[in-house]
Design an enzyme around this catalytic site. Structure first.
Site, PDB file in Angstrom:
ATOM      1  N   THR A  12      10.908 -34.548  -3.108  1.00  0.00           N
ATOM      2  CA  THR A  12      11.630 -33.829  -2.738  1.00  0.00           C
ATOM      3  C   THR A  12      10.360 -32.651  -1.486  1.00  0.00           C
ATOM      4  OG1 THR A  12      10.663 -32.606  -4.128  1.00  0.00           O
ATOM      5  CG2 THR A  12      13.175 -33.617  -4.742  1.00  0.00           C
ATOM      6  N   ALA A 249       2.807 -25.409  -5.312  1.00  0.00           N
ATOM      7  CA  ALA A 249       4.019 -25.876  -4.740  1.00  0.00           C
ATOM      8  C   ALA A 249       4.104 -24.993  -2.938  1.00  0.00           C
ATOM      9  CB  ALA A 249       5.083 -24.397  -5.077  1.00  0.00           C
ATOM     10  N   LYS A 250       5.558 -25.977  -2.662  1.00  0.00           N
ATOM     11  CA  LYS A 250       5.649 -26.306  -1.217  1.00  0.00           C
ATOM     12  C   LYS A 250       4.783 -25.563  -0.555  1.00  0.00           C
ATOM     13  CE  LYS A 250       8.693 -29.504  -1.827  1.00  0.00           C
ATOM     14  NZ  LYS A 250      10.059 -29.081  -3.048  1.00  0.00           N
ATOM     15  N   ARG A 251       4.879 -24.309  -0.787  1.00  0.00           N
ATOM     16  CA  ARG A 251       4.020 -23.376  -0.218  1.00  0.00           C
ATOM     17  C   ARG A 251       2.858 -23.343   0.052  1.00  0.00           C
ATOM     18  NH1 ARG A 251       5.031 -20.925  -5.147  1.00  0.00           N
ATOM     19  NH2 ARG A 251       3.350 -19.994  -6.156  1.00  0.00           N
ATOM     20  N   ASN A 252       1.693 -24.006  -0.243  1.00  0.00           N
ATOM     21  CA  ASN A 252       0.590 -24.514  -0.228  1.00  0.00           C
ATOM     22  C   ASN A 252       0.324 -25.723   0.391  1.00  0.00           C
ATOM     23  OD1 ASN A 252       1.029 -23.703  -3.401  1.00  0.00           O
ATOM     24  ND2 ASN A 252      -0.486 -22.711  -3.223  1.00  0.00           N
TER      25      ASN A 252
END
Ligand code: GLU
Length: 277
Positions: A12, A249-252
């Site tokens: 994902t 998370a994807k924000r990183n």
């Protein structure tokens, strides 16, 4: 049973430093034990999984220097097996259809006396005529594991359920999950059911994964018992945190393995950074 462990990412998003730590921890444990290392693609959520993320998983792990057995098990190809596992629980009356929406549950919880969380909802099957009518009307529902029925099915063994992790034997408290959702009308399985099923099918002796999934073991051990599957040992490792002190998370995005590689980091540097030589 030979020592067998796995890394089981969901396609994902791009793998980040935290995934690399998890994959390396499992890989090195298998190597040290002279055992097997498997890669499993947990792509049950069709809405969120993308083929390009799966391709990136293979590429990034190979870049890190990992090797895994072929063929890779892709959960999206085995949905019928998870549905069959669910059916066993349906046949024994261990799961029930729950038509409450997330909003209904949030409201019920907000008005509950002691701050129950949405994760530990306990419900009950509807009277069968009403259930039939709502199914026939095409209403959405979730299949929830009934803790009451699980307790009745296992008798005294229920209270003695335990799993083994890096701290020793741990008494399982499935109540922490309430009546867990095992499938939804639109998905024939949840992560819990598919993961427990596959670990058994693939002969996983040692589940090695992040601390964030420690709670899941309390439910997984109950599912294993109800489905008569062998129970693996567990090891939950620390999480790699971002500079904000929160789990990655994807924000990183800057810590995605791909971004680090493109920024000129070598896989040796990353391994060393994560404590692997
Ligand atoms: N697919 C899960 C994840 O990406 C991992 C499940 C597990 O290791 O049990 O978080």
């Amino acid at each position: 049973m030979p020592f067998t462990t796995r890394f089981a990412p969901s396609p994902t998003g791009l793998l980040h430093l935290g995934h690399a730590f998890s994959a390396l921890t499992a890989y090195e444990a298998a190597r040290a034990a002279g055992g097997r290392f498997l890669l499993r693609i947990e792509g049950i959520d069709r809405g969120r999984c993308r083929p390009e993320f799966e391709a990136a998983i293979y590429e990034d792990l190979a870049w890190l220097g990992l090797e895994w057995e072929q063929p890779v098990r892709r959960q999206s190809e085995h949905m019928g097996e998870y549905a069959a596992a669910l059916q066993k629980l349906v046949d024994r009356g261990l799961v029930y259809r729950c038509f409450r929406t997330r909003r209904d549950i949030a409201e019920a919880i907000a008005s509950a006396p002691h701050g129950a969380s949405g994760e530990n909802f306990i419900g009950a099957p509807l009277p069968s005529a009403e259930e039939r009518a709502r199914v026939d009307a095409g209403e959405a529902f979730a299949w929830r594991l009934s803790l009451d029925q699980a307790r009745a099915a296992l008798g005294p063994a229920y209270a003695e359920l335990e799993f083994e992790d890096e701290t020793g034997p741990v008494l399982a408290v499935p109540e922490r999950h309430g009546d867990a959702v095992l499938a939804r009308k639109e998905f024939s399985t949840s992560y819990h059911l598919a993961s427990v099923w596959d670990d058994a099918l693939q002969g996983v002796s040692d589940v090695i994964r992040g601390e964030d999934l420690r709670e899941a073991a309390h439910l997984h051990v109950l599912l294993q018992r109800l489905l008569e599957l062998p129970a693996p040992r567990y090891r939950h490792h620390r999480l790699i945190l971002g500079e904000d002190g929160k789990r990655l998370a994807k924000r990183n995005a800057a810590l995605a393995l791909r971004a680090l590689r493109e920024a000129g980091r070598s896989s040796q540097q990353l391994r060393a950074l994560l404590g692997f030589s």
